[in-house]
Design a protein around this motif. Structure first.
Motif, PDB file in Angstrom:
ATOM      1  N   UNK A 169     121.049  92.812  44.155  1.00 15.19           N
ATOM      2  CA  UNK A 169     121.620  91.713  44.182  1.00 15.19           C
ATOM      3  C   UNK A 169     122.877  92.171  43.340  1.00 15.19           C
ATOM      4  N   UNK A 170     124.177  91.657  43.904  1.00 15.89           N
ATOM      5  CA  UNK A 170     125.291  91.614  43.154  1.00 15.89           C
ATOM      6  C   UNK A 170     126.411  90.687  43.943  1.00 15.89           C
ATOM      7  N   UNK A 171     127.537  90.655  43.463  1.00 15.93           N
ATOM      8  CA  UNK A 171     128.636  89.520  43.729  1.00 15.93           C
ATOM      9  C   UNK A 171     128.833  89.429  45.270  1.00 15.93           C
ATOM     10  N   UNK A 172     128.377  90.511  46.084  1.00 16.99           N
ATOM     11  CA  UNK A 172     128.507  90.512  47.475  1.00 16.99           C
ATOM     12  C   UNK A 172     127.216  89.827  48.242  1.00 16.99           C
ATOM     13  N   UNK A 173     126.289  89.631  47.519  1.00 14.24           N
ATOM     14  CA  UNK A 173     124.886  89.231  48.186  1.00 14.24           C
ATOM     15  C   UNK A 173     123.758  90.053  47.731  1.00 14.24           C
ATOM     16  N   UNK A 174     122.654  90.037  48.305  1.00 12.58           N
ATOM     17  CA  UNK A 174     121.509  90.754  48.120  1.00 12.58           C
ATOM     18  C   UNK A 174     120.816  91.324  49.239  1.00 12.58           C
ATOM     19  N   UNK A 175     119.932  92.139  49.053  1.00  9.72           N
ATOM     20  CA  UNK A 175     119.420  92.504  50.176  1.00  9.72           C
ATOM     21  C   UNK A 175     118.049  93.618  49.949  1.00  9.72           C
ATOM     22  N   UNK A 176     117.867  94.552  50.658  1.00 10.73           N
ATOM     23  CA  UNK A 176     116.565  95.309  50.486  1.00 10.73           C
ATOM     24  C   UNK A 176     116.700  96.585  51.198  1.00 10.73           C
ATOM     25  N   UNK A 177     116.120  97.742  50.899  1.00 12.98           N
ATOM     26  CA  UNK A 177     116.257  98.986  51.849  1.00 12.98           C
ATOM     27  C   UNK A 177     114.972  99.844  51.374  1.00 12.98           C
TER      28      UNK A 177
END
Length: 362
Positions: A231-239
């Motif tokens: 999670x950062x300023x550009x969004x969040x995600x998973x991998x």
């Protein structure tokens, strides 16, 4: 004067004797798609190929004493042989493993994956015989592929490679293997029937590069990470990431977001899969120790199909380095070592200065 002339005669004699050690006629056989095992050739010229991205590549002009052929490309894991001048013009070498790739326009490129220098350039002393350029058919010898198209990777490397697949911007064209044991059990490119009745041309991992379009690899999963989130300023995600291996080498693949949901439960460690339609890019060595100049990213078109006939797919790839050669390796290099443990000590605790965290050290 007499000693000088005698010396010249001895050199000439050694060159004539060396001519008999070359695999005469093998270049024509290779270009005609015939099985050629470990040909002995003479390097007549080495030329670096400029590339805007990726590792340095080298093009080789090789001779079998009868013909010369400029369609040879050196796998990047063999670059040190050129850089330390072991592989130089006029040396004699044995090509233990190679891959024959056919480009869209019909030109062929031979990727040298494993090579052994048998006689140095100084020992040979000059060109052997009077070879002529090999002409495929009746036309002139095919030109080398453009630098932008020359980007197949090893070994390992790698690769590795162990070898393998249509490279240099090729479509799924036939692949002629220079192995003692044919890749995928069958000489040339293998066309397995995948579930659903579709046909897929299987290529070796070592030949994958970003300039290809259609390809399928058949590889074993040797490592699989847990799902990680960010999670950062550009969004969040998973991998999550996996490591794959076949006879030719290894490669890392990563899935993000939707592809995590799609593939995480499907993929199991030690299972073999047909994998196709991934995105290939230059590997970020900061995050991987896999011996490949490229890595794969799953996308919305990626296909992963379990392979039941998997006994011939290796479980791991090693590239052993002798302990005496460790001092010649770069800092933070990842190497394979085999040896006998003579002594050991108990694990001790140390504190990391940057974050005051306590860790164990053996």
């Amino acid at each position: 004067l007499f000693r000088s002339v005698a010396g010249v005669r001895r050199d000439s004699s050694s060159i004539i004797m060396a001519a008999g050690s070359l695999s005469e006629g093998c270049l024509a056989a290779m270009m005609q798609g015939k099985d050629v095992a470990k040909p002995v050739l003479q390097v007549t010229n080495i030329r670096p190929i400029s590339s805007a991205s990726g590792p340095q590549r080298y093009r080789l002009l090789m001779s079998d004493g009868v013909h010369t052929l400029s369609s040879f490309m050196l796998a990047t894991q063999l670059n040190p042989l050129v850089e330390d001048n072991s592989l130089a013009a006029n040396c004699i070498c044995r090509v233990n493993r190679f891959i024959m790739n056919t480009l869209k326009d019909g030109r062929r490129v031979i990727v040298v994956v494993d090579l052994e220098v048998m006689k140095s350039a100084d020992d040979v002393g000059g060109k052997i015989g009077n070879p002529v350029p090999y002409n495929e058919g009746q036309g002139p010898q095919a030109a080398a592929p453009p630098a932008a198209a020359v980007a197949a990777a090893a070994p390992p490397a790698g690769k590795p490679a162990l070898a393998n697949g249509p490279a240099f911007g090729a479509s799924a064209a036939p692949v002629n293997r220079g192995y003692a044991k044919p890749f995928g059990k069958v000489g040339g490119g293998v066309t397995p029937t995948t579930p659903g009745g579709s046909q897929a041309k299987v290529v070796p991992i070592i030949s994958l590069n970003p300039y290809q379009s259609k390809w399928t690899i058949r590889a074993r999963v040797t490592n699989k990470s847990q799902i990680r989130t960010w999670s950062n300023s550009r969004g969040e995600g998973k991998l999550f990431s996996i490591e794959l291996v076949d006879e030719s080498g290894e490669i890392r693949a990563t899935a993000f977001n939707e592809q995590v949901d799609k593939f995480f439960t499907l993929i199991e460690i030690n299972k073999v899969y047909y994998i196709s339609k991934c995105t290939l890019k230059i590997a970020n060595k900061q995050y991987t120790s896999v011996k490949n100049d490229y890595e794969m990213t799953f996308n919305s078109e990626t296909s992963i199909i379990p392979c039941e006939d998997s006994a011939d797919v290796p479980t791991v790839q090693f590239d052993f380095v002798s302990i005496s050669n460790l001092e010649n390796k770069n800092k933070d290099s990842v190497v394979d070592i085999i040896g006998i443990c003579k002594t050991y000590e108990d694990v001790t605790k140390i504190t990391v200065k940057s974050n005051s965290r306590e860790i164990g050290r053996a």
